[in-house]
Design a protein around this motif. Structure first.
Motif, PDB file in Angstrom:
ATOM      1  N   UNK A  34      36.648 -20.527  11.676  1.00  0.00           N
ATOM      2  CA  UNK A  34      35.489 -20.324  12.376  1.00  0.00           C
ATOM      3  C   UNK A  34      35.846 -19.265  11.592  1.00  0.00           C
ATOM      4  N   UNK A  35      36.416 -18.735  11.147  1.00  0.00           N
ATOM      5  CA  UNK A  35      36.702 -18.144   9.997  1.00  0.00           C
ATOM      6  C   UNK A  35      36.215 -17.862   8.484  1.00  0.00           C
ATOM      7  N   UNK A  36      35.912 -16.658   8.599  1.00  0.00           N
ATOM      8  CA  UNK A  36      35.417 -16.846   7.049  1.00  0.00           C
ATOM      9  C   UNK A  36      36.682 -16.389   5.629  1.00  0.00           C
ATOM     10  N   UNK A  37      35.756 -16.985   4.768  1.00  0.00           N
ATOM     11  CA  UNK A  37      36.993 -16.927   3.835  1.00  0.00           C
ATOM     12  C   UNK A  37      37.213 -15.826   2.970  1.00  0.00           C
ATOM     13  N   UNK A  38      36.470 -14.708   3.350  1.00  0.00           N
ATOM     14  CA  UNK A  38      36.660 -13.635   2.917  1.00  0.00           C
ATOM     15  C   UNK A  38      38.558 -13.860   3.414  1.00  0.00           C
ATOM     16  N   UNK A  39      38.617 -13.595   4.932  1.00  0.00           N
ATOM     17  CA  UNK A  39      39.542 -13.031   5.670  1.00  0.00           C
ATOM     18  C   UNK A  39      40.768 -14.088   4.526  1.00  0.00           C
ATOM     19  N   UNK A  40      40.694 -14.998   4.253  1.00  0.00           N
ATOM     20  CA  UNK A  40      41.782 -16.131   3.910  1.00  0.00           C
ATOM     21  C   UNK A  40      42.254 -15.460   2.272  1.00  0.00           C
ATOM     22  N   UNK A  41      40.891 -14.833   1.573  1.00  0.00           N
ATOM     23  CA  UNK A  41      41.260 -14.098   0.487  1.00  0.00           C
ATOM     24  C   UNK A  41      42.285 -13.020   0.515  1.00  0.00           C
ATOM     25  N   UNK A  42      42.014 -12.912   1.116  1.00  0.00           N
ATOM     26  CA  UNK A  42      42.277 -11.219   1.283  1.00  0.00           C
ATOM     27  C   UNK A  42      44.241 -10.765   1.950  1.00  0.00           C
ATOM     28  N   UNK A  43      44.201 -12.087   2.634  1.00  0.00           N
ATOM     29  CA  UNK A  43      45.458 -12.948   2.886  1.00  0.00           C
ATOM     30  C   UNK A  43      46.248 -13.852   1.763  1.00  0.00           C
TER      31      UNK A  43
END
Length: 251
Positions: A34-43
């Motif tokens: 349910x996480x947004x892709x932006x959250x992965x990119x930020x990591x």
């Protein structure tokens, strides 16, 4: 490689970086379906210390072995073709620029270098025979900043630098390959460049079913539409989306 099953929010994935390292993604690190892709990119950006984030993105392969860019504004679960677990993502340059050797930020320039080096090694960026020994020598000196700049300068002068091509058909079922570049849309026939339309002259990109439309404004202000057919609607949508995203970025 672990494979988790169970409730919706259990998650395991990996991001393959351009230097061939991996980043592990788990629910313990705050990543869920349910996480947004932006959250992965930020990591990823934080891990690599990348500040000029607009050039980069994450790709995945669907079960047809087609690559797609993840949409940062959507959740992982909204990407219907996503295969997993485990979920495998590829970090890379999404928007190539004409002269990456002139990028001022060292980290950004280094990521571009890694991407272009990968393109050369895997044959995605064809190189003339006379240039290969020089590029190989520069890759051996990869940690030297001057060598990286020269490598990028030489590669960015090649015709296929930053080009993403898609197969399509024109009149009389003539086969073409077309797609976006840093400066516009190019069209190839029998490996020969037959069309090049700059972003500022393109005023419409549209698709319906298997038909892709490219509308161009001429120097006299007149408009001309070019139509191409793809084998499947999904292929047409991939071509359209890729062109639209590049048009918005570069225009």
């Amino acid at each position: 490689m672990a494979c988790f099953r169970g409730n919706w929010d259990e998650f395991y994935g990996e991001v393959l970086l351009l230097d061939e390292r991996k980043m592990t993604l788990t629910a313990e690190r705050g990543i869920k379906k349910s996480s947004k892709v932006a959250a992965i990119l930020n990591q990823v950006f934080s891990h690599l210390d990348v500040c000029e984030v607009e050039f980069f993105g994450l790709r995945f392969c669907n079960n047809k072995q087609q690559t797609h860019w993840l949409d940062p504004s959507k959740t992982l679960s909204q990407h219907r073709d996503l295969v997993g677990p485990p979920y495998i993502f590829y970090f890379g340059v999404k928007f190539y620029i004409e002269e990456p050797s002139k990028l001022k930020d060292e980290t950004t320039r280094y990521q571009f270098y890694l991407q272009v080096r990968q393109d050369v090694r895997r044959g995605r960026l064809p190189c003339p025979p006379h240039l290969r020994p020089r590029l190989s020598a520069l890759m051996l000196q990869g940690e030297k900043k001057h060598a990286q700049r020269l490598f990028l300068s030489l590669c960015s002068s090649l015709q296929m630098f930053g080009v993403s091509l898609f197969a399509a058909y024109g009149e009389n079922q003539t086969e073409y390959f077309l797609g976006p570049t840093p400066v516009g849309v190019v069209i190839y026939k029998n490996k020969v460049l037959v069309g090049k339309y700059l972003w500022q002259r393109i005023n419409k990109l549209h698709f319906k079913n298997e038909t892709f439309e490219l509308r161009v404004v001429g120097k006299n202000g007149s408009e001309t539409s070019f139509y191409f057919q793809t084998s499947h609607r999904s292929d047409c949508k991939r071509l359209w989306r890729c062109c639209v995203e590049h048009h918005a970025f570069f225009r």
